[in-house]
Design an enzyme around this catalytic site. Sequence first.
Site, PDB file in Angstrom:
ATOM      1  N   LEU A  86       0.824  -1.205   0.000  1.00 53.75           N
ATOM      2  CA  LEU A  86       0.000   0.000   0.000  1.00 53.75           C
ATOM      3  C   LEU A  86       0.859   1.256   0.000  1.00 53.75           C
ATOM      4  O   LEU A  86       1.855   1.341   0.722  1.00 53.75           O
ATOM      5  CB  LEU A  86      -0.899  -0.006   1.243  1.00 53.75           C
ATOM      6  CG  LEU A  86      -2.032   1.012   1.294  1.00 53.75           C
ATOM      7  CD1 LEU A  86      -3.050   0.738   0.194  1.00 53.75           C
ATOM      8  CD2 LEU A  86      -2.706   0.962   2.667  1.00 53.75           C
ATOM      9  N   TYR A 137       9.225  11.656   2.650  1.00 56.37           N
ATOM     10  CA  TYR A 137       8.965  10.302   2.155  1.00 56.37           C
ATOM     11  C   TYR A 137       9.745   9.266   2.952  1.00 56.37           C
ATOM     12  O   TYR A 137       9.178   8.283   3.434  1.00 56.37           O
ATOM     13  CB  TYR A 137       9.333  10.217   0.675  1.00 56.37           C
ATOM     14  CG  TYR A 137       9.053   8.870   0.050  1.00 56.37           C
ATOM     15  CD1 TYR A 137       7.784   8.549  -0.405  1.00 56.37           C
ATOM     16  CD2 TYR A 137      10.061   7.902  -0.071  1.00 56.37           C
ATOM     17  CE1 TYR A 137       7.514   7.301  -0.966  1.00 56.37           C
ATOM     18  CE2 TYR A 137       9.802   6.659  -0.632  1.00 56.37           C
ATOM     19  CZ  TYR A 137       8.532   6.365  -1.083  1.00 56.37           C
ATOM     20  OH  TYR A 137       8.268   5.139  -1.632  1.00 56.37           O
ATOM     21  N   LYS A 141       8.353   6.463   5.763  1.00 56.22           N
ATOM     22  CA  LYS A 141       8.641   5.043   5.563  1.00 56.22           C
ATOM     23  C   LYS A 141       9.366   4.465   6.777  1.00 56.22           C
ATOM     24  O   LYS A 141       9.106   3.336   7.200  1.00 56.22           O
ATOM     25  CB  LYS A 141       9.488   4.843   4.308  1.00 56.22           C
ATOM     26  CG  LYS A 141       8.750   5.129   3.011  1.00 56.22           C
ATOM     27  CD  LYS A 141       7.568   4.195   2.822  1.00 56.22           C
ATOM     28  CE  LYS A 141       6.896   4.393   1.474  1.00 56.22           C
ATOM     29  NZ  LYS A 141       5.707   3.521   1.301  1.00 56.22           N
TER      30      LYS A 141
END
Length: 236
Positions: A86, A137, A141
């Site tokens: 996802l 980003y 993560k």
Amino acid sequence: MAAAGGEGGGSGRSCFVLGASGETGRVLLRELLARQLFARVTLIGRRWLGLGEETGAAVEQVVVDFERLSEHAAAFRGHDVGFCCLGTTRAKAGVDGFIRVDRDYVAQAAELARAGGCKHFVLQSSRGANQRSRFLYLRVKGEVENLVQAVGFDRCTILRPAVLLCKRQESRPMEWIAQQFLGVVAWVFPTAYSIPVEMVARAMVARVLQPGKGKVEVLENGDIHKLGKAVPQQGT
């Protein structure tokens, strides 16, 4: 690759896939069905996917509202393995939307999966993931990696691929340009900056087929290349 000592090939075993509409998820689904690793594969997503008849009765689809994911706990029950591909982009969803999808949705899904009996969670993350990164980003993560590990699965496999080489269904012009450049570079330095999406999917399969190497395993781009190559391509 033999399934002995691993988790695949067992009669009646079940898995779910989050993000089956994405590049990695679509390839992963093909791999799972072609290899018949699970008696049941459940796709959990926000919309119904148009799949060919060749998928057969082994595939189930459950449409959920990710904003009210706790109301869909039943979708996560009874699975042996969970695959999570996802993700979205900041450009597509905005900062808040990106954080919600890539971190919050994934973390909540992991919690529901663990509560539902899932033993092995396989997460697609990103090269350079780090909760202390200055880049949004990579920071997100890194944060979701930590959250998923904290859930306490019997096995947790995290893959950190570099730039994915694939033919996207959606248009991302700058990414397309980067892929053309990296596709050339890959001929000289095959594991340095990029990886074919098929290799990532096969590496996910490999980790289900093989015995675990500890409770948590993090696979960097080079490791993913090696694992992906170790799994024979279908039809070869």
